[in-house]
Scaffold this motif. Structure first.
Motif, PDB file in Angstrom:
ATOM      1  N   GLY A 195      18.030 -37.656  19.599  1.00  0.00           N
ATOM      2  CA  GLY A 195      16.708 -37.867  19.015  1.00  0.00           C
ATOM      3  C   GLY A 195      15.997 -39.056  19.625  1.00  0.00           C
ATOM      4  N   ILE A 196      16.730 -40.139  19.836  1.00  0.00           N
ATOM      5  CA  ILE A 196      16.148 -41.334  20.465  1.00  0.00           C
ATOM      6  C   ILE A 196      15.604 -40.985  21.845  1.00  0.00           C
ATOM      7  N   ALA A 215      13.692 -37.273  16.418  1.00  0.00           N
ATOM      8  CA  ALA A 215      12.754 -37.827  17.393  1.00  0.00           C
ATOM      9  C   ALA A 215      11.386 -38.060  16.763  1.00  0.00           C
ATOM     10  N   ALA A 216      10.886 -37.050  16.053  1.00  0.00           N
ATOM     11  CA  ALA A 216       9.569 -37.189  15.426  1.00  0.00           C
ATOM     12  C   ALA A 216       9.608 -38.235  14.316  1.00  0.00           C
ATOM     13  N   GLY A 217      10.728 -38.321  13.604  1.00  0.00           N
ATOM     14  CA  GLY A 217      10.867 -39.340  12.572  1.00  0.00           C
ATOM     15  C   GLY A 217      10.775 -40.736  13.148  1.00  0.00           C
ATOM     16  N   LEU A 218      11.384 -40.943  14.310  1.00  0.00           N
ATOM     17  CA  LEU A 218      11.293 -42.251  14.975  1.00  0.00           C
ATOM     18  C   LEU A 218       9.852 -42.560  15.369  1.00  0.00           C
ATOM     19  N   MET A 219       9.140 -41.531  15.782  1.00  0.00           N
ATOM     20  CA  MET A 219       7.726 -41.737  16.125  1.00  0.00           C
ATOM     21  C   MET A 219       6.930 -42.237  14.917  1.00  0.00           C
ATOM     22  N   THR A 220       7.263 -41.726  13.720  1.00  0.00           N
ATOM     23  CA  THR A 220       6.554 -42.176  12.516  1.00  0.00           C
ATOM     24  C   THR A 220       6.854 -43.643  12.212  1.00  0.00           C
ATOM     25  N   LEU A 221       7.960 -44.150  12.766  1.00  0.00           N
ATOM     26  CA  LEU A 221       8.296 -45.566  12.592  1.00  0.00           C
ATOM     27  C   LEU A 221       7.664 -46.435  13.676  1.00  0.00           C
ATOM     28  N   LEU A 247      12.599 -55.667   6.460  1.00  0.00           N
ATOM     29  CA  LEU A 247      13.508 -54.667   7.025  1.00  0.00           C
ATOM     30  C   LEU A 247      13.408 -53.388   6.209  1.00  0.00           C
ATOM     31  N   ASN A 248      12.971 -52.331   6.859  1.00  0.00           N
ATOM     32  CA  ASN A 248      12.810 -51.031   6.207  1.00  0.00           C
ATOM     33  C   ASN A 248      14.110 -50.250   6.333  1.00  0.00           C
ATOM     34  N   VAL A 249      14.752 -49.935   5.192  1.00  0.00           N
ATOM     35  CA  VAL A 249      16.013 -49.205   5.198  1.00  0.00           C
ATOM     36  C   VAL A 249      15.793 -47.807   4.624  1.00  0.00           C
ATOM     37  N   LEU A 250      16.213 -46.791   5.382  1.00  0.00           N
ATOM     38  CA  LEU A 250      16.105 -45.414   4.915  1.00  0.00           C
ATOM     39  C   LEU A 250      17.317 -44.623   5.367  1.00  0.00           C
ATOM     40  N   THR A 251      17.493 -43.442   4.811  1.00  0.00           N
ATOM     41  CA  THR A 251      18.635 -42.610   5.177  1.00  0.00           C
ATOM     42  C   THR A 251      18.252 -41.688   6.333  1.00  0.00           C
ATOM     43  N   LEU A 252      19.280 -41.135   6.979  1.00  0.00           N
ATOM     44  CA  LEU A 252      19.033 -40.181   8.050  1.00  0.00           C
ATOM     45  C   LEU A 252      18.285 -38.963   7.513  1.00  0.00           C
ATOM     46  N   ALA A 253      18.646 -38.512   6.323  1.00  0.00           N
ATOM     47  CA  ALA A 253      17.968 -37.356   5.719  1.00  0.00           C
ATOM     48  C   ALA A 253      16.483 -37.650   5.514  1.00  0.00           C
ATOM     49  N   GLU A 254      16.174 -38.855   5.076  1.00  0.00           N
ATOM     50  CA  GLU A 254      14.771 -39.231   4.885  1.00  0.00           C
ATOM     51  C   GLU A 254      14.032 -39.261   6.213  1.00  0.00           C
ATOM     52  N   LEU A 255      14.677 -39.808   7.228  1.00  0.00           N
ATOM     53  CA  LEU A 255      14.041 -39.862   8.551  1.00  0.00           C
ATOM     54  C   LEU A 255      13.738 -38.456   9.049  1.00  0.00           C
ATOM     55  N   GLU A 256      14.695 -37.529   8.875  1.00  0.00           N
ATOM     56  CA  GLU A 256      14.479 -36.156   9.332  1.00  0.00           C
ATOM     57  C   GLU A 256      13.358 -35.483   8.538  1.00  0.00           C
ATOM     58  N   ARG A 257      13.255 -35.769   7.254  1.00  0.00           N
ATOM     59  CA  ARG A 257      12.146 -35.196   6.473  1.00  0.00           C
ATOM     60  C   ARG A 257      10.800 -35.725   6.957  1.00  0.00           C
ATOM     61  N   HIS A 258      10.739 -37.019   7.228  1.00  0.00           N
ATOM     62  CA  HIS A 258       9.495 -37.587   7.775  1.00  0.00           C
ATOM     63  C   HIS A 258       9.152 -36.934   9.112  1.00  0.00           C
ATOM     64  N   GLY A 259      10.200 -36.720   9.948  1.00  0.00           N
ATOM     65  CA  GLY A 259       9.982 -36.116  11.252  1.00  0.00           C
ATOM     66  C   GLY A 259       9.501 -34.690  11.163  1.00  0.00           C
ATOM     67  N   ALA A 260      10.093 -33.907  10.243  1.00  0.00           N
ATOM     68  CA  ALA A 260       9.676 -32.516  10.075  1.00  0.00           C
ATOM     69  C   ALA A 260       8.226 -32.439   9.625  1.00  0.00           C
ATOM     70  N   ALA A 261       7.838 -33.334   8.724  1.00  0.00           N
ATOM     71  CA  ALA A 261       6.446 -33.356   8.261  1.00  0.00           C
ATOM     72  C   ALA A 261       5.502 -33.742   9.396  1.00  0.00           C
ATOM     73  N   HIS A 262       5.937 -34.673  10.226  1.00  0.00           N
ATOM     74  CA  HIS A 262       5.112 -35.097  11.362  1.00  0.00           C
ATOM     75  C   HIS A 262       4.920 -33.946  12.347  1.00  0.00           C
ATOM     76  N   LEU A 263       5.978 -33.153  12.553  1.00  0.00           N
ATOM     77  CA  LEU A 263       5.872 -32.022  13.481  1.00  0.00           C
ATOM     78  C   LEU A 263       4.975 -30.915  12.935  1.00  0.00           C
ATOM     79  N   GLU A 264       4.886 -30.798  11.614  1.00  0.00           N
ATOM     80  CA  GLU A 264       3.950 -29.824  11.051  1.00  0.00           C
ATOM     81  C   GLU A 264       2.511 -30.197  11.380  1.00  0.00           C
ATOM     82  N   ARG A 265       2.251 -31.486  11.390  1.00  0.00           N
ATOM     83  CA  ARG A 265       0.899 -31.957  11.703  1.00  0.00           C
ATOM     84  C   ARG A 265       0.660 -32.057  13.202  1.00  0.00           C
ATOM     85  N   HIS A 266       1.734 -32.400  13.961  1.00  0.00           N
ATOM     86  CA  HIS A 266       1.607 -32.604  15.410  1.00  0.00           C
ATOM     87  C   HIS A 266       2.738 -31.849  16.109  1.00  0.00           C
TER      88      HIS A 266
END
Length: 630
Positions: free
Chosen positions: A95-96, A65-71, A167-186
């Motif tokens: 997550g959506i 969910a947080a990873g989607l927010m970063t997008l 078109l931005n292509v990333l893996t699910l693992a990458e999205l979750e890492r972005h989301g975890a980092a976003h949750l540390e800040r927010h």
């Protein structure tokens, strides 16, 4: 992140609230089991299964969910999922919704053009794609998707495919890492998004696979999907101690609704959408609950009959005797229960049933894992003869009824009051009535808000006082049990003025003939009925080998006169129980089975009648070449 507590005993305002309330209630209990990705391609005996607790699931869902927010995904933005049923599908979907966005479902078998139509019509800004094959469809139709910005891959290659510009292509693992980092800040980001979700907010756009025309996006709300959980539990379909096997396509509302039920009760869900693994998975998972479409139960029955036949004449006779006992026992005990409130049968029948159980039924139950409490059937009618067979065997199949437009089930049989041949009584908070022309109308919290971007078609099926016109014909008995007669649009009149419900005839034939895979009864504005029949290759080929056709191909077998005579005996057997105008006067065996790939079946295995009639128009015309009724 904090959980968002809401009592799971009441209808929560959203699926997201329901999910985190479940996590808060039972964080350490097992939630999901799934085959380990590293061994998806190995033999079943070597397959390993992993487990996620509710707390572990929540951490991954929050990261998605947080990873989607970063997008840049925000409230009610549409995000597609194009994948087979698997654990990642559920994580992405939850997550959506926990980001406040809405899921757009896409069957993985959908071709590139229709995938592009669904993503464009829904206005999807991102999509979760199972693999490079799904990504390739998107890249091929990129110019039709100006609003699509991101693709998240479940199965990524060693190096990501070069995507189209923009078109931005990333893996699910990458999205979750972005989301975890976003949750540390927010840390409150996902909590705040969930708190803002209202019950009437868009949760999912499910595009009907449709037997005619373009698919329509059905606007399903959070409250409608969340209500499914409470309704299923309230009808005793599922319990907190169940283990449910989920293989149905999550792009279909049936499977999507089952997830709401699982979250509500907190039982374990074993997830694996590979249809070719169903038989292997059953004795491993040993489910207590499993949902399926009628075609699966038909295949199981035909497979059992074929094996008995292959084991020799003696064992085949035993099976046929046991099958007859099963049906008689189920009919007798059901009639007794309805009349007296207590299921019973005469002593002689009970003794036969006990013997048949030792010889035949126990093996069938073992094939289902040995502890199946409820099997739920929906999406299409289940032939009553099959229902009685499985009930007598001890595999209780609870037939239900619902539509995409009702967020899943609206009517279902109960285990303690199963009435075969009906789809049961309404789920809690749903209402049903029969219109003057016989059409079934439904009303309840799961009814859609309408079709996406189609106000005219929405108005055609939704009345001002909240009733949904289902397009199905049915009847209610004195106890409120609903029986489906046919699809309103499929019901036809012969040139002699007689109405025919084709599904009634088709169901009777499927129950009688162990070699059939699909059948289409035809007769609209004709003076008699005919049928196109596709045989089940796994069932007919062993029979053919035993009758001098061991080296023949399937296409050669279905043109053989002995095979035609075999099927003719079943046609005549079914005709004997029909009204004269319903009987099948002529039939044609098709050179291959109907399938999704040729566009003849929907992904939920419903026949697309117009497509089949168009593709086999010459065969149909030939059956009416002589205008005189045979």
């Amino acid at each position: 992140m904090r959980s968002v507590p809401v009592s799971i005993k009441q209808s929560p305002p959203s699926v997201a609230h329901l999910f985190f309330s479940r996590v808060e209630a039972t964080p350490d209990r097992d939630a999901y089991r799934y085959p380990a990705p590293a061994v998806l391609g190995v033999e079943p005996c070597a397959e390993q299964w992993r487990t996620l607790t509710w707390e572990q699931t929540s951490r991954r869902v929050a990261a998605v969910a947080a990873g989607l927010m970063t997008l840049g995904i925000r409230a009610e933005d549409r995000v597609g999922i194009a994948s087979e049923t698997r654990m990642e599908w559920i994580l992405a979907d939850l997550g959506i919704m926990c980001a406040g966005a809405a899921t757009t479902t896409v069957y993985p078998s959908t071709n590139a053009a229709e995938t592009a139509y669904i993503l464009a019509d829904s206005g999807s800004r991102a999509v979760f794609a199972e693999n490079v094959q799904q990504l390739t469809k998107i890249i091929a139709t990129r110019e039709q998707l100006p609003g699509l910005r991101h693709v998240v891959l479940f199965d990524a290659p060693d190096s990501l495919v070069s995507a189209a510009e923009g078109l931005n292509v990333l893996t699910l693992a990458e999205l979750e890492r972005h989301g975890a980092a976003h949750l540390e800040r927010h840390p409150d980001a996902v909590d705040n998004a969930i708190a803002a979700i209202s019950g009437r907010q868009l949760a999912t756009l499910i595009y009907t696979s449709g037997t005619t025309g373009r698919p329509k996006g059905v606007f399903l709300t959070h409250e409608g999907l969340a209500h499914q959980g409470r309704a299923q539990a309230g009808s005793e379909l599922i319990r907190s101690d169940d283990i449910q096997f989920l293989w149905l396509p999550l792009a279909h509302v049936f499977a999507k609704a089952l997830i709401s039920g699982q979250i509500h009760t907190g039982h374990v869900m074993a997830v694996d959408g590979r249809v070719d693994r169903i038989v292997h998975n059953l004795p491993v998972i040993r489910p207590t609950v499993m949902a399926a479409v009628p075609r699966i139960f038909e295949k199981v029955h035909n497979g059992i009959a074929a094996k008995a036949r292959a084991d020799g004449a003696a064992k085949h006779r035993v099976f046929r005797w046991a099958a007859g006992v099963a049906r008689e026992y189920a009919r007798t005990t059901e009639a007794c229960r309805i009349a007296t409130g207590r299921a019973s049968a005469p002593l002689s029948l009970r003794l036969q049933h006990a013997l048949a159980d030792k010889l035949v039924y126990a093996k069938i139950r073992t094939a289902f894992g040995g502890r199946l409490r409820n099997a739920i059937s929906a999406s299409a009618p289940l032939a009553p003869e099959l229902g009685y067979f499985f009930a007598g065997v001890g595999v209780r199949v609870l037939e239900g009824y619902g539509l995409t437009e009702t967020s899943g089930g609206a009517v279902v049989n109960r285990a303690h009051d199963l009435r075969i041949g009906t789809v049961g009584v309404t789920l809690p908070d749903f209402e049903v009535r029969i219109d003057q022309d016989g059409e079934i109308l439904l009303r309840g919290p799961g009814v859609m808000r309408g079709y996406h971007n189609l106000p005219g078609q929405s108005a055609e099926v939704l009345t001002e006082d909240g009733w949904l016109r289902t397009g199905d014909i049915g009847e209610l008995d004195a106890d409120g049990f609903l029986r489906i007669t046919d699809r309103k649009k499929d019901l036809f009149k012969t040139s002699n003025g007689k109405y025919v419900a084709p599904s009634e005839v088709e169901g009777a034939f499927k129950a009688a003939c162990p070699f059939v895979s699909n059948i289409l009864v035809i007769g609209s504005n004709r003076n008699y009925c005919t049928a196109l029949i596709a045989l089940d290759e796994a069932a007919i080929m062993p029979w053919a080998a035993e009758h001098g056709l061991a080296r023949a191909t399937y296409a050669e077998v279905v043109t053989n006169e002995a095979v035609r005579q075999l099927i003719e005996t079943y046609v005549q057997r079914v005709n004997a129980g029909l009204q004269r105008w319903q009987t099948i006067k002529k039939f044609t065996l098709l050179p291959r089975d109907l399938d999704v790939e040729h566009g003849e079946l929907t992904p939920s295995l419903k026949i697309k009648r117009p497509v089949v009639e168009r593709d086999y128009a010459e065969l149909i015309t030939a059956m009416y070449a002589d205008t005189q009724e045979p």
